[in-house]
Design a protein around this motif. Structure first.
Motif, PDB file in Angstrom:
ATOM      1  N   THR A 253       0.930  -1.275  -0.137  1.00  0.00           N
ATOM      2  CA  THR A 253      -0.098  -0.065  -0.041  1.00  0.00           C
ATOM      3  C   THR A 253       0.815   1.408  -0.046  1.00  0.00           C
ATOM      4  OG1 THR A 253      -1.711  -1.246   1.282  1.00  0.00           O
ATOM      5  CG2 THR A 253      -1.841   1.230   1.331  1.00  0.00           C
ATOM      6  N   LEU A 254       1.647   1.239   0.717  1.00  0.00           N
ATOM      7  CA  LEU A 254       2.867   2.332   0.872  1.00  0.00           C
ATOM      8  C   LEU A 254       3.608   2.582  -0.518  1.00  0.00           C
ATOM      9  CD1 LEU A 254       4.281   4.436   2.393  1.00  0.00           C
ATOM     10  CD2 LEU A 254       6.076   2.589   3.100  1.00  0.00           C
ATOM     11  N   PHE A 255       3.931   1.430  -1.027  1.00  0.00           N
ATOM     12  CA  PHE A 255       4.529   1.240  -2.323  1.00  0.00           C
ATOM     13  C   PHE A 255       3.522   2.102  -3.407  1.00  0.00           C
ATOM     14  CE2 PHE A 255       5.803  -0.111  -6.506  1.00  0.00           C
ATOM     15  CZ  PHE A 255       6.979   0.207  -6.801  1.00  0.00           C
ATOM     16  N   ILE A 256       2.429   1.477  -3.368  1.00  0.00           N
ATOM     17  CA  ILE A 256       1.457   2.100  -4.292  1.00  0.00           C
ATOM     18  C   ILE A 256       1.097   3.560  -4.260  1.00  0.00           C
ATOM     19  CG2 ILE A 256      -0.955   1.832  -5.249  1.00  0.00           C
ATOM     20  CD1 ILE A 256      -1.032  -1.054  -4.294  1.00  0.00           C
ATOM     21  N   VAL A 257       0.948   3.969  -3.071  1.00  0.00           N
ATOM     22  CA  VAL A 257       0.857   5.617  -2.870  1.00  0.00           C
ATOM     23  C   VAL A 257       1.870   6.180  -3.445  1.00  0.00           C
ATOM     24  CG1 VAL A 257       0.260   7.095  -1.142  1.00  0.00           C
ATOM     25  CG2 VAL A 257      -0.949   4.840  -0.948  1.00  0.00           C
ATOM     26  N   SER A 258       3.035   6.017  -2.753  1.00  0.00           N
ATOM     27  CA  SER A 258       4.230   6.621  -3.340  1.00  0.00           C
ATOM     28  C   SER A 258       4.501   6.689  -4.801  1.00  0.00           C
ATOM     29  CB  SER A 258       5.615   5.846  -2.564  1.00  0.00           C
ATOM     30  OG  SER A 258       5.277   6.258  -1.297  1.00  0.00           O
ATOM     31  N   TRP A 259       4.478   5.287  -5.271  1.00  0.00           N
ATOM     32  CA  TRP A 259       4.807   5.055  -6.829  1.00  0.00           C
ATOM     33  C   TRP A 259       3.537   5.989  -7.320  1.00  0.00           C
ATOM     34  CZ3 TRP A 259       9.386   4.105  -8.473  1.00  0.00           C
ATOM     35  CH2 TRP A 259       9.679   3.689  -9.697  1.00  0.00           C
ATOM     36  N   GLY A 260       2.485   5.717  -7.144  1.00  0.00           N
ATOM     37  CA  GLY A 260       1.273   6.161  -7.937  1.00  0.00           C
ATOM     38  C   GLY A 260       1.338   7.684  -7.983  1.00  0.00           C
ATOM     39  N   THR A 261       1.601   8.270  -7.046  1.00  0.00           N
ATOM     40  CA  THR A 261       1.672   9.927  -6.867  1.00  0.00           C
ATOM     41  C   THR A 261       3.032  10.150  -7.863  1.00  0.00           C
ATOM     42  OG1 THR A 261       1.097   9.989  -4.663  1.00  0.00           O
ATOM     43  CG2 THR A 261       2.072  11.668  -5.317  1.00  0.00           C
ATOM     44  N   SER A 262       3.982   9.475  -7.871  1.00  0.00           N
ATOM     45  CA  SER A 262       4.996  10.064  -8.746  1.00  0.00           C
ATOM     46  C   SER A 262       4.549   9.701 -10.208  1.00  0.00           C
ATOM     47  CB  SER A 262       6.372   9.164  -8.404  1.00  0.00           C
ATOM     48  OG  SER A 262       7.573   9.461  -9.290  1.00  0.00           O
ATOM     49  N   ILE A 263       3.762   8.592 -10.518  1.00  0.00           N
ATOM     50  CA  ILE A 263       3.477   8.325 -11.803  1.00  0.00           C
ATOM     51  C   ILE A 263       2.534   9.505 -12.379  1.00  0.00           C
ATOM     52  CG2 ILE A 263       1.969   7.016 -13.316  1.00  0.00           C
ATOM     53  CD1 ILE A 263       3.161   4.326 -11.763  1.00  0.00           C
ATOM     54  N   ILE A 264       1.403   9.885 -11.471  1.00  0.00           N
ATOM     55  CA  ILE A 264       0.506  10.871 -11.903  1.00  0.00           C
ATOM     56  C   ILE A 264       1.185  12.270 -12.045  1.00  0.00           C
ATOM     57  CG2 ILE A 264      -1.488  12.179 -10.834  1.00  0.00           C
ATOM     58  CD1 ILE A 264      -2.304   9.671  -9.676  1.00  0.00           C
ATOM     59  N   SER A 265       2.043  12.348 -11.262  1.00  0.00           N
ATOM     60  CA  SER A 265       2.757  13.849 -11.279  1.00  0.00           C
ATOM     61  C   SER A 265       3.556  13.920 -12.430  1.00  0.00           C
ATOM     62  CB  SER A 265       3.750  13.974 -10.310  1.00  0.00           C
ATOM     63  OG  SER A 265       3.036  14.089  -8.964  1.00  0.00           O
ATOM     64  N   ASN A 266       4.442  12.787 -12.681  1.00  0.00           N
ATOM     65  CA  ASN A 266       5.419  12.842 -13.968  1.00  0.00           C
ATOM     66  C   ASN A 266       4.629  12.707 -15.269  1.00  0.00           C
ATOM     67  OD1 ASN A 266       7.451  13.018 -12.158  1.00  0.00           O
ATOM     68  ND2 ASN A 266       8.587  11.420 -13.158  1.00  0.00           N
ATOM     69  N   ASN A 267       3.685  12.188 -15.384  1.00  0.00           N
ATOM     70  CA  ASN A 267       2.897  11.725 -16.541  1.00  0.00           C
ATOM     71  C   ASN A 267       2.131  13.072 -16.925  1.00  0.00           C
ATOM     72  OD1 ASN A 267       3.566   9.030 -18.096  1.00  0.00           O
ATOM     73  ND2 ASN A 267       3.536   8.668 -15.882  1.00  0.00           N
ATOM     74  N   HIS A 268       1.643  13.891 -15.886  1.00  0.00           N
ATOM     75  CA  HIS A 268       0.957  15.012 -16.044  1.00  0.00           C
ATOM     76  C   HIS A 268       1.668  15.900 -16.616  1.00  0.00           C
ATOM     77  CE1 HIS A 268      -1.070  18.885 -15.125  1.00  0.00           C
ATOM     78  NE2 HIS A 268      -2.036  18.403 -15.041  1.00  0.00           N
ATOM     79  N   PHE A 269       2.967  15.883 -16.351  1.00  0.00           N
ATOM     80  CA  PHE A 269       3.973  16.712 -16.868  1.00  0.00           C
ATOM     81  C   PHE A 269       4.285  16.352 -18.352  1.00  0.00           C
ATOM     82  CE2 PHE A 269       8.609  17.354 -18.129  1.00  0.00           C
ATOM     83  CZ  PHE A 269       8.799  18.672 -17.959  1.00  0.00           C
ATOM     84  N   ASN A 270       4.449  15.178 -18.494  1.00  0.00           N
ATOM     85  CA  ASN A 270       4.776  14.623 -20.104  1.00  0.00           C
ATOM     86  C   ASN A 270       3.587  15.137 -20.786  1.00  0.00           C
ATOM     87  OD1 ASN A 270       7.193  13.496 -19.013  1.00  0.00           O
ATOM     88  ND2 ASN A 270       6.364  11.691 -18.702  1.00  0.00           N
ATOM     89  N   PHE A 271       2.369  14.918 -20.711  1.00  0.00           N
ATOM     90  CA  PHE A 271       1.550  14.896 -21.539  1.00  0.00           C
ATOM     91  C   PHE A 271       0.539  16.340 -21.490  1.00  0.00           C
ATOM     92  CE2 PHE A 271       1.940  10.571 -20.886  1.00  0.00           C
ATOM     93  CZ  PHE A 271       2.433   9.871 -22.173  1.00  0.00           C
ATOM     94  N   ASN A 272       0.570  17.043 -20.317  1.00  0.00           N
ATOM     95  CA  ASN A 272      -0.086  18.089 -20.108  1.00  0.00           C
ATOM     96  C   ASN A 272       0.508  19.510 -19.849  1.00  0.00           C
ATOM     97  OD1 ASN A 272      -2.705  16.832 -20.530  1.00  0.00           O
ATOM     98  ND2 ASN A 272      -2.362  15.971 -18.564  1.00  0.00           N
ATOM     99  N   GLY A 273       1.776  19.199 -19.025  1.00  0.00           N
ATOM    100  CA  GLY A 273       2.577  20.216 -18.602  1.00  0.00           C
ATOM    101  C   GLY A 273       1.559  21.457 -17.632  1.00  0.00           C
TER     102      GLY A 273
END
Length: 316
Positions: A253-273
């Motif tokens: 659960t800790l991993f999913i929260v940490s990793w999921g936050t990073s995924i959402i943040s980085n890919n928002h930057f990649n595709f939306n800015g």
């Protein structure tokens, strides 16, 4: 590179140092027991030590360098060294993800084999299978990391990254950046890694842990007061396995929260800015270190031997 706020630098320093010290304690405690017991010891301890080792390597080889860069130490590598380090960073991050999944999958497999037929004669074979599985995790991820050697270069001092990959970076480090021939190839590469190395492991972790919990409660209903004396061993193991499942569930659960936050943040930057880029990338950096720093705490709460050592250290 913009100056890093002092409070942010202090918090990041705490998480990095805490992650290094915590994972060193986990490796030391579990490693000492593994050396003493060899193949007779629980295979899960080897997997926990492997996960802690991958956390430690990411902290030393990647996060510590980010911390030094934030502190104002400027280092710039040549093209050859940039390719080498980008490959190593990608390898360690991917291995870290799949090592965490391996822990979840192993416990799921163990629960399905929970039966009176289990005996100590199978311990050495199980130990060898675990070592083989972990070896494959590291070997295959090294193979998958080779594109980082091809698609990377050393950039200028004022170079900023236009594509972020969760598995490697949230910004340029040591002057090393991704170098794709076209933006299309970069997005295809980022999307492929998003699906295979970032989303797929999380989905598999969720599935295996939910299945493990269901299996545990199924064992409890099946063996509770309904079996003869030969099932006593299983009845003793069920509470221990349930405790282990809770620890592993907390880790995942800790991993999913940490990793999921990073995924959402980085890919928002990649595709939306957008205007929130700086905040998202800062959030991604802390999310990347969150699991590494806090997973030793979860293990200390749930692992009897680690908890005893930590208590002894705090007392003295």
């Amino acid at each position: 590179m913009a100056a890093v706020p002092l409070v942010q630098l202090a918090l990041y320093t705490i998480t990095v140092v805490f992650g290094i010290l915590g994972n060193c304690v986990v490796i030391g405690v579990i490693g000492e027991n593994a050396v003493r017991e060899g193949s007779r010891g629980p295979s899960s301890d080897i997997i926990l030590m492997n996960m802690a080792l991958s956390n430690l390597l990411v902290s030393l080889v990647r996060n510590l360098l980010l911390l030094m860069a934030d502190a104002g130490i400027e280092l710039y590598l040549s093209l050859g060294w940039c390719r080498f380090f980008m490959c190593i960073w990608l390898w360690l991050r991917c291995a870290n993800v799949w090592s965490t999944l391996f822990l979840s999958a192993f416990h799921h497999y163990t629960l399905h084999r929970l039966a009176p037929a289990q005996n100590h004669s199978q311990g050495s074979h199980g130990f060898q299978r675990v070592l083989l599985g972990l070896g494959l995790v590291w070997a295959l991820n090294l193979l998958f990391s080779l594109p980082a050697y091809i698609f990377s270069k050393n950039g200028e001092r004022n170079r900023t990254e236009t594509l972020m990959l969760v598995t490697t970076t949230t910004r340029p480090l040591l002057g090393c950046v991704w170098n794709f021939s076209t933006p299309y190839i970069g997005l295809v590469f980022a999307t492929t890694f998003l699906v295979f190395h970032e989303m797929l492991p999380i989905v598999l972790m969720i599935v295996t842990n939910l299945s493990s919990l269901y299996t545990l409660y199924g064992h409890g209903r099946t063996y509770s007061g309904t079996k003869p004396e030969e099932d006593t061993l299983i009845l003793r193991r069920i509470p221990a396995e349930r405790r282990a499942a809770k620890v592993i569930l907390a880790l995942i659960t800790l991993f999913i929260v940490s990793w999921g936050t990073s995924i959402i943040s980085n890919n928002h930057f990649n595709f939306n800015g957008g205007r929130s880029v700086e905040f998202l990338l800062t959030l991604a950096r802390f999310a990347n270190t969150g699991f590494i720093a806090l997973s030793p705490v979860v293990l200390a709460l749930g692992h009897r031997r680690i908890r005893a050592v930590v208590k002894a250290m705090l007392v003295h």
